[in-house]
Scaffold this active site. Structure first.
Site, PDB file in Angstrom:
ATOM      1  N   HIS A  56      -7.961  -5.019  -0.963  1.00 37.81           N
ATOM      2  CA  HIS A  56      -6.891  -4.300  -0.326  1.00 37.81           C
ATOM      3  C   HIS A  56      -6.792  -4.713   1.199  1.00 37.81           C
ATOM      4  CE1 HIS A  56      -4.086  -0.798  -0.480  1.00 37.81           C
ATOM      5  NE2 HIS A  56      -4.289  -0.731   0.742  1.00 37.81           N
TER       6      HIS A  56
ATOM      7  N   ASP B 102      -9.856  -3.791  -5.494  1.00 35.15           N
ATOM      8  CA  ASP B 102      -8.727  -2.739  -4.921  1.00 35.15           C
ATOM      9  C   ASP B 102      -9.045  -1.572  -6.012  1.00 35.15           C
ATOM     10  OD1 ASP B 102      -7.245  -0.957  -3.632  1.00 35.15           O
ATOM     11  OD2 ASP B 102      -5.445  -2.150  -3.623  1.00 35.15           O
TER      12      ASP B 102
ATOM     13  N   SER C  52       0.958  -1.130  -0.219  1.00 37.26           N
ATOM     14  CA  SER C  52       0.073   0.002  -0.029  1.00 37.26           C
ATOM     15  C   SER C  52       0.777   1.305  -0.017  1.00 37.26           C
ATOM     16  CB  SER C  52      -0.953  -0.069   1.145  1.00 37.26           C
ATOM     17  OG  SER C  52      -1.915   0.946   1.057  1.00 37.26           O
TER      18      SER C  52
END
Length: 319
Positions: A282, A252, A159
């Protein structure tokens, strides 16, 4: 777009229904409250065995950086990844991401050095990137005493940490022996010009609370978002970047960025392994203990990392 595996979907429904099910990353709570909620969410995952685990301090530009080395049993110096945690640049630390890194270390069989970096709002850009670059250099230069192979050290992150890893790979591409042997980008944020809206959900799930715009403002504070060290997807010439393992999550909103980045790297002659997290969302790295599908994806990432790092030639990295 496909739906989710029934077991995983049931887990995700339970998770979204719980008060800390989105990690406390959004809403109007204070930064400290959000950090505590995020840590509590991650702490629900078990901490699997991951070889020898040692707390360290890496040299950073503004002082020591907290670090934790996960070193598997290895005949000789081990390949390794310097890992930057996620959490939207604002949340997360070495201890809260311990379950995630343990799972990745166990799946890959190589060493992982999880490094804490300065975070906004206390320390905005470029502090986190400076810490990341310094941590990679420190790891290479201290490889012998850490039991690591200096020629097989890469950089990894998920991320926001994926954005830092990609930016550091760019910053170090011409750094000779400090050039990462591999970049591992796990559902990374790669284009920070603006955050895309959530993808349509095939199972009708509402998206988690969203504090990413607030986090980006705290992180960048007016920095030009088209800079390649902010938005690695916009690097005008990806040639010379390290080989990449890139993992996405199907549901995501960052997935299209990662897919475009993989395509640009390949077009520039950079070897890429792209792992599609089919049916996943995610944040799945920490969910392998709760459902089979994320566990399978973590195992696939681990195998790809192992193959990539053990294939690196035993000699100095070249640009």
């Amino acid at each position: 777009m496909t739906g989710r595996d029934p077991e995983y979907l049931a887990f995700l429904r339970r998770r979204r229904a719980e008060p800390a099910g989105d990690g406390g990353a959004g809403g109007g709570e204070s930064v400290q409250d959000a950090r505590r909620a995020h840590a509590a969410d991650l702490a629900r995952s078990p901490r699997p065995p991951a070889g020898d685990v040692t707390d360290l301090a890496a040299d950073g530009p503004a002082g020591p950086l907290p670090a934790r080395l996960y070193r598997p049993a290895w005949d000789g110096p081990a390949p390794a990844l310097v890992y930057l945690h996620g959490g939207g640049w604002v949340l997360g630390d070495v201890d809260s991401y311990d379950p995630v890194v343990r799972a990745l270390a166990a799946a890959s069989g190589v060493a992982w050095l999880s490094v804490g970096y300065r975070r906004p709002p206390e320390d905005p850009f470029p502090a986190a990137l400076e810490d990341t670059v310094a941590a990679v250099r420190w790891t290479v230069r201290n490889a012998a005493r850490l039991g690591l192979d200096p020629h097989r050290i890469g950089v990894a992150g998920d991320s926001a940490g994926g954005q830092l890893a990609a930016a550091a790979a760019g910053a170090l591409r011409a750094a000779g022996p400090d050039r990462p042997a591999l970049q591992v980008l796990l559902y990374p944020a790669l284009d920070l010009r603006e955050m895309p809206p959530p993808l349509p959900d095939p199972d009708g799930l509402a998206p988690p609370r969203d504090g990413v715009d607030r986090a980006l403002r705290a992180y960048l504070r007016g920095t030009d978002r088209t800079r390649p060290d902010v938005s690695p997807l916009l690097d005008p010439d990806p040639a010379g970047l390290p080989p990449a393992v890139i993992a996405t999550a199907e549901h995501d909103r960052l997935r299209p960025q990662a897919e475009r980045h993989a395509a640009r790297l390949r077009a520039a002659g950079v070897p890429v392994t792209l792992i599609a997290g089919t049916g996943l969302d995610h944040g799945f790295l920490g969910w392998g203990a709760f459902a089979r599908r994320p566990a399978e994806a973590v195992a696939e990432i681990g195998a790809a990392v192992h193959r990539a790092l053990t294939a690196v030639p035993d000699g100095p990295a070249t640009a």
